[in-house]
Write a protein that holds these residues in place. Structure first.
Motif, PDB file in Angstrom:
ATOM      1  N   ALA A 125       0.814  -1.215   0.000  1.00  0.00           N
ATOM      2  CA  ALA A 125       0.000   0.000   0.000  1.00  0.00           C
ATOM      3  C   ALA A 125       0.851   1.271   0.000  1.00  0.00           C
ATOM      4  CB  ALA A 125      -0.932  -0.007   1.214  1.00  0.00           C
ATOM      5  N   ARG A 126       2.019   1.218   0.628  1.00  0.00           N
ATOM      6  CA  ARG A 126       2.845   2.422   0.816  1.00  0.00           C
ATOM      7  C   ARG A 126       3.945   2.593  -0.226  1.00  0.00           C
ATOM      8  NH1 ARG A 126       4.016   1.572   7.324  1.00  0.00           N
ATOM      9  NH2 ARG A 126       1.828   1.289   7.959  1.00  0.00           N
ATOM     10  N   GLY A 127       4.068   1.655  -1.140  1.00  0.00           N
ATOM     11  CA  GLY A 127       5.122   1.762  -2.137  1.00  0.00           C
ATOM     12  C   GLY A 127       6.503   1.537  -1.560  1.00  0.00           C
ATOM     13  N   THR A 128       6.590   0.630  -0.609  1.00  0.00           N
ATOM     14  CA  THR A 128       7.868   0.310   0.046  1.00  0.00           C
ATOM     15  C   THR A 128       8.804  -0.414  -0.921  1.00  0.00           C
ATOM     16  OG1 THR A 128       6.802   0.147   2.207  1.00  0.00           O
ATOM     17  CG2 THR A 128       8.910  -0.998   1.958  1.00  0.00           C
ATOM     18  N   ASP A 129      10.095  -0.100  -0.823  1.00  0.00           N
ATOM     19  CA  ASP A 129      11.083  -0.778  -1.666  1.00  0.00           C
ATOM     20  C   ASP A 129      11.546  -2.103  -1.069  1.00  0.00           C
ATOM     21  OD1 ASP A 129      11.583   1.242  -3.827  1.00  0.00           O
ATOM     22  OD2 ASP A 129      12.109   2.481  -2.098  1.00  0.00           O
ATOM     23  N   ILE A 130      11.846  -2.099   0.218  1.00  0.00           N
ATOM     24  CA  ILE A 130      12.416  -3.290   0.864  1.00  0.00           C
ATOM     25  C   ILE A 130      11.747  -3.535   2.211  1.00  0.00           C
ATOM     26  CG2 ILE A 130      14.518  -4.374   1.765  1.00  0.00           C
ATOM     27  CD1 ILE A 130      16.131  -2.524  -0.093  1.00  0.00           C
ATOM     28  N   VAL A 131      11.292  -4.763   2.418  1.00  0.00           N
ATOM     29  CA  VAL A 131      10.778  -5.196   3.721  1.00  0.00           C
ATOM     30  C   VAL A 131      11.824  -6.102   4.352  1.00  0.00           C
ATOM     31  CG1 VAL A 131       8.926  -6.384   4.960  1.00  0.00           C
ATOM     32  CG2 VAL A 131       8.413  -5.147   2.841  1.00  0.00           C
ATOM     33  N   ILE A 132      12.244  -5.783   5.566  1.00  0.00           N
ATOM     34  CA  ILE A 132      13.210  -6.625   6.277  1.00  0.00           C
ATOM     35  C   ILE A 132      12.496  -7.245   7.471  1.00  0.00           C
ATOM     36  CG2 ILE A 132      15.481  -6.771   7.341  1.00  0.00           C
ATOM     37  CD1 ILE A 132      16.228  -4.161   5.999  1.00  0.00           C
ATOM     38  N   ILE A 133      12.481  -8.570   7.517  1.00  0.00           N
ATOM     39  CA  ILE A 133      11.696  -9.290   8.525  1.00  0.00           C
ATOM     40  C   ILE A 133      12.594  -9.919   9.575  1.00  0.00           C
ATOM     41  CG2 ILE A 133      10.028 -11.152   8.909  1.00  0.00           C
ATOM     42  CD1 ILE A 133       9.179 -10.826   5.968  1.00  0.00           C
ATOM     43  N   ASP A 134      12.372  -9.556  10.825  1.00  0.00           N
ATOM     44  CA  ASP A 134      13.045 -10.203  11.952  1.00  0.00           C
ATOM     45  C   ASP A 134      12.266 -11.459  12.313  1.00  0.00           C
ATOM     46  OD1 ASP A 134      14.784 -10.675  14.017  1.00  0.00           O
ATOM     47  OD2 ASP A 134      13.964  -9.148  15.363  1.00  0.00           O
ATOM     48  N   THR A 135      12.936 -12.493  12.780  1.00  0.00           N
ATOM     49  CA  THR A 135      12.269 -13.739  13.167  1.00  0.00           C
ATOM     50  C   THR A 135      12.818 -14.223  14.504  1.00  0.00           C
ATOM     51  OG1 THR A 135      13.880 -15.109  11.978  1.00  0.00           O
ATOM     52  CG2 THR A 135      11.902 -14.444  10.769  1.00  0.00           C
ATOM     53  N   ALA A 136      12.082 -15.131  15.110  1.00  0.00           N
ATOM     54  CA  ALA A 136      12.497 -15.680  16.399  1.00  0.00           C
ATOM     55  C   ALA A 136      13.767 -16.507  16.253  1.00  0.00           C
ATOM     56  CB  ALA A 136      11.384 -16.543  16.993  1.00  0.00           C
ATOM     57  N   GLY A 137      14.619 -16.435  17.265  1.00  0.00           N
ATOM     58  CA  GLY A 137      15.837 -17.224  17.256  1.00  0.00           C
ATOM     59  C   GLY A 137      15.760 -18.435  18.171  1.00  0.00           C
ATOM     60  N   ARG A 138      14.720 -18.474  18.979  1.00  0.00           N
ATOM     61  CA  ARG A 138      14.578 -19.600  19.896  1.00  0.00           C
ATOM     62  C   ARG A 138      13.110 -19.744  20.288  1.00  0.00           C
ATOM     63  NH1 ARG A 138      18.368 -18.331  23.293  1.00  0.00           N
ATOM     64  NH2 ARG A 138      19.940 -19.566  22.215  1.00  0.00           N
ATOM     65  N   LEU A 139      12.586 -20.972  20.184  1.00  0.00           N
ATOM     66  CA  LEU A 139      11.243 -21.265  20.683  1.00  0.00           C
ATOM     67  C   LEU A 139      11.351 -22.471  21.616  1.00  0.00           C
ATOM     68  CD1 LEU A 139       8.919 -20.696  17.590  1.00  0.00           C
ATOM     69  CD2 LEU A 139       9.226 -19.268  19.589  1.00  0.00           C
ATOM     70  N   HIS A 140      10.217 -23.110  21.903  1.00  0.00           N
ATOM     71  CA  HIS A 140      10.228 -24.210  22.869  1.00  0.00           C
ATOM     72  C   HIS A 140      11.156 -25.331  22.423  1.00  0.00           C
ATOM     73  CE1 HIS A 140       6.794 -21.906  24.002  1.00  0.00           C
ATOM     74  NE2 HIS A 140       6.099 -22.291  22.960  1.00  0.00           N
ATOM     75  N   ASN A 141      11.177 -25.580  21.141  1.00  0.00           N
ATOM     76  CA  ASN A 141      12.102 -26.580  20.605  1.00  0.00           C
ATOM     77  C   ASN A 141      12.387 -26.265  19.140  1.00  0.00           C
ATOM     78  OD1 ASN A 141      10.014 -27.796  18.931  1.00  0.00           O
ATOM     79  ND2 ASN A 141       9.190 -28.653  20.827  1.00  0.00           N
ATOM     80  N   LYS A 142      13.325 -26.999  18.563  1.00  0.00           N
ATOM     81  CA  LYS A 142      13.746 -26.745  17.185  1.00  0.00           C
ATOM     82  C   LYS A 142      12.576 -26.892  16.207  1.00  0.00           C
ATOM     83  CE  LYS A 142      16.434 -28.868  13.544  1.00  0.00           C
ATOM     84  NZ  LYS A 142      17.164 -30.072  13.161  1.00  0.00           N
ATOM     85  N   ALA A 143      11.718 -27.894  16.407  1.00  0.00           N
ATOM     86  CA  ALA A 143      10.604 -28.134  15.486  1.00  0.00           C
ATOM     87  C   ALA A 143       9.669 -26.941  15.437  1.00  0.00           C
ATOM     88  CB  ALA A 143       9.844 -29.397  15.896  1.00  0.00           C
ATOM     89  N   ASN A 144       9.335 -26.383  16.604  1.00  0.00           N
ATOM     90  CA  ASN A 144       8.451 -25.214  16.644  1.00  0.00           C
ATOM     91  C   ASN A 144       9.065 -24.040  15.904  1.00  0.00           C
ATOM     92  OD1 ASN A 144       6.627 -26.604  18.139  1.00  0.00           O
ATOM     93  ND2 ASN A 144       6.899 -25.470  20.036  1.00  0.00           N
ATOM     94  N   LEU A 145      10.352 -23.822  16.113  1.00  0.00           N
ATOM     95  CA  LEU A 145      11.045 -22.705  15.476  1.00  0.00           C
ATOM     96  C   LEU A 145      11.025 -22.854  13.960  1.00  0.00           C
ATOM     97  CD1 LEU A 145      12.869 -20.195  15.555  1.00  0.00           C
ATOM     98  CD2 LEU A 145      14.818 -21.711  15.896  1.00  0.00           C
ATOM     99  N   MET A 146      11.353 -24.031  13.466  1.00  0.00           N
ATOM    100  CA  MET A 146      11.400 -24.253  12.032  1.00  0.00           C
ATOM    101  C   MET A 146      10.008 -24.208  11.406  1.00  0.00           C
ATOM    102  SD  MET A 146      14.532 -24.217  11.582  1.00  0.00           S
ATOM    103  CE  MET A 146      15.966 -24.293  12.643  1.00  0.00           C
ATOM    104  N   ASN A 147       8.998 -24.692  12.114  1.00  0.00           N
ATOM    105  CA  ASN A 147       7.618 -24.612  11.619  1.00  0.00           C
ATOM    106  C   ASN A 147       7.183 -23.161  11.472  1.00  0.00           C
ATOM    107  OD1 ASN A 147       7.343 -27.378  11.480  1.00  0.00           O
ATOM    108  ND2 ASN A 147       6.365 -27.567  13.491  1.00  0.00           N
ATOM    109  N   GLU A 148       7.593 -22.330  12.423  1.00  0.00           N
ATOM    110  CA  GLU A 148       7.247 -20.906  12.383  1.00  0.00           C
ATOM    111  C   GLU A 148       7.901 -20.242  11.170  1.00  0.00           C
ATOM    112  OE1 GLU A 148       4.765 -18.472  13.445  1.00  0.00           O
ATOM    113  OE2 GLU A 148       5.122 -19.816  15.135  1.00  0.00           O
ATOM    114  N   LEU A 149       9.159 -20.574  10.915  1.00  0.00           N
ATOM    115  CA  LEU A 149       9.855 -20.008   9.756  1.00  0.00           C
ATOM    116  C   LEU A 149       9.213 -20.471   8.447  1.00  0.00           C
ATOM    117  CD1 LEU A 149      13.613 -20.332  10.777  1.00  0.00           C
ATOM    118  CD2 LEU A 149      12.257 -18.240  10.629  1.00  0.00           C
TER     119      LEU A 149
END
Length: 298
Positions: free
Chosen positions: A177-201
């Motif tokens: 909507a705003r005509g943005t050039d670049i979106v930079i997305i931060d993500t979680a580095g740690r969740l309850h376990n590796k599977a949860n983290l990778m599923n989220e990504l």
């Protein structure tokens, strides 16, 4: 301090190890090759990479009749540069908007790297929007907000513990909507376990593909150079899920062992896109294989 000098300073620990080997060089001999291989391994390049580099140097010395220290050094620079030449070192951000998805475990400097990238692109006249997709770590969104204000980027964030997918969806909607050039997305580095983290990504990747099917997407994993081979294991886990396009190496501040870049090229076949050599905004620099190799052996 110029580009080359910053790399030299960041590689201080490894440079001293390599310099010690070359200082004792008196002509082609087995002891020199053994010590060179050991120095590369100690520098975190990995045993296989060290073996390949030294074997290639032996062959080059024999075929071209190289003798002097300067000739040997130049030959090794050429070999190391070739080992690092995997994929493109440039970010492909040609669509509007384009997306940079940042992944990595907590503590590697991911949020700081996002801030530095935001500052880099806003300084180039780009319209940048940050998405605070790490909703699980306390104060992650606040930290990203500080960087947004500092760099002149916009930010989309929700409350702590909210759905990261919703943050990403809203950010992409706002970007269109705003005509943005670049979106930079931060993500979680740690969740309850590796599977949860990778599923989220994986869910975030699906949202990006659905909302911006034609967009250029760079997925960058951030690696703390000080962690060396342990960090490489972490990156391999992200590579299984996140469709990585490149690596950012942080904290190459003189105490780290810079050989990890060779291990990344060998083990993952991924290019290093940026290296962080200090705390300043302008200390995140595009990676150049030849300059890096020359600085390593300078």
């Amino acid at each position: 301090m110029g580009f080359f000098d910053k790399i030299k300073a960041g590689l201080e620990k490894t440079r001293r190890q390599m310099g010690g080997v070359f200082a004792e060089f008196t002509g082609e001999n087995e002891e020199f090759y053994d010590e060179l291989e050991e120095a590369l391994i100690v520098a975190d390049s990995g045993a296989d990479t060290a073996f390949r580099a030294v074997a290639a140097l032996r062959e080059k010395v024999r075929e071209e009749g190289l003798r002097g220290r300067t000739e040997i050094n130049a030959a090794l620079v050429e070999i190391l540069t070739e080992l690092l030449s995997v994929g493109s070192f440039e970010l492909k951000l040609e669509t509007k908007p384009s997306v940079i998805l940042m992944v990595g475990v907590n503590g590697v400097g991911k949020t700081t790297t996002i801030g530095k990238l935001a500052a880099k692109y806003t300084a180039e006249g780009k319209k940048v929007l940050l998405a605070a997709g790490d909703t699980f770590r306390a104060a992650a969104a606040e930290q990203l907000t500080v960087w947004a204000e500092r760099s002149g980027a916009e930010i989309v964030k929700h409350g702590e513990g909210s759905d990261p997918g919703a943050v990403v969806f809203n950010a992409l909607t706002a970007a269109k909507a705003r005509g943005t050039d670049i979106v930079i997305i931060d993500t979680a580095g740690r969740l309850h376990n590796k599977a949860n983290l990778m599923n989220e990504l994986a869910k975030i990747r699906r949202i990006i593909t659905r909302e911006l099917p034609e967009a250029d997407v760079e997925t960058l994993a951030v690696l703390d150079a000080v962690t060396g081979q342990n960090g490489l294991i972490q990156i391999k886990q992200f590579a299984e899920t996140a469709e990585l396009t490149g690596i950012v190496i942080t904290k190459l501040d003189g105490t780290a062992r810079g050989g990890i870049v060779f291990a990344i090229a060998k083990e993952l076949g991924l290019p290093v896109k940026f290296i962080g050599v200090g705390e300043g905004v302008d200390d995140l620099m595009p990676f150049e294989p030849k300059s890096f190799s020359e600085a390593l052996l300078s």
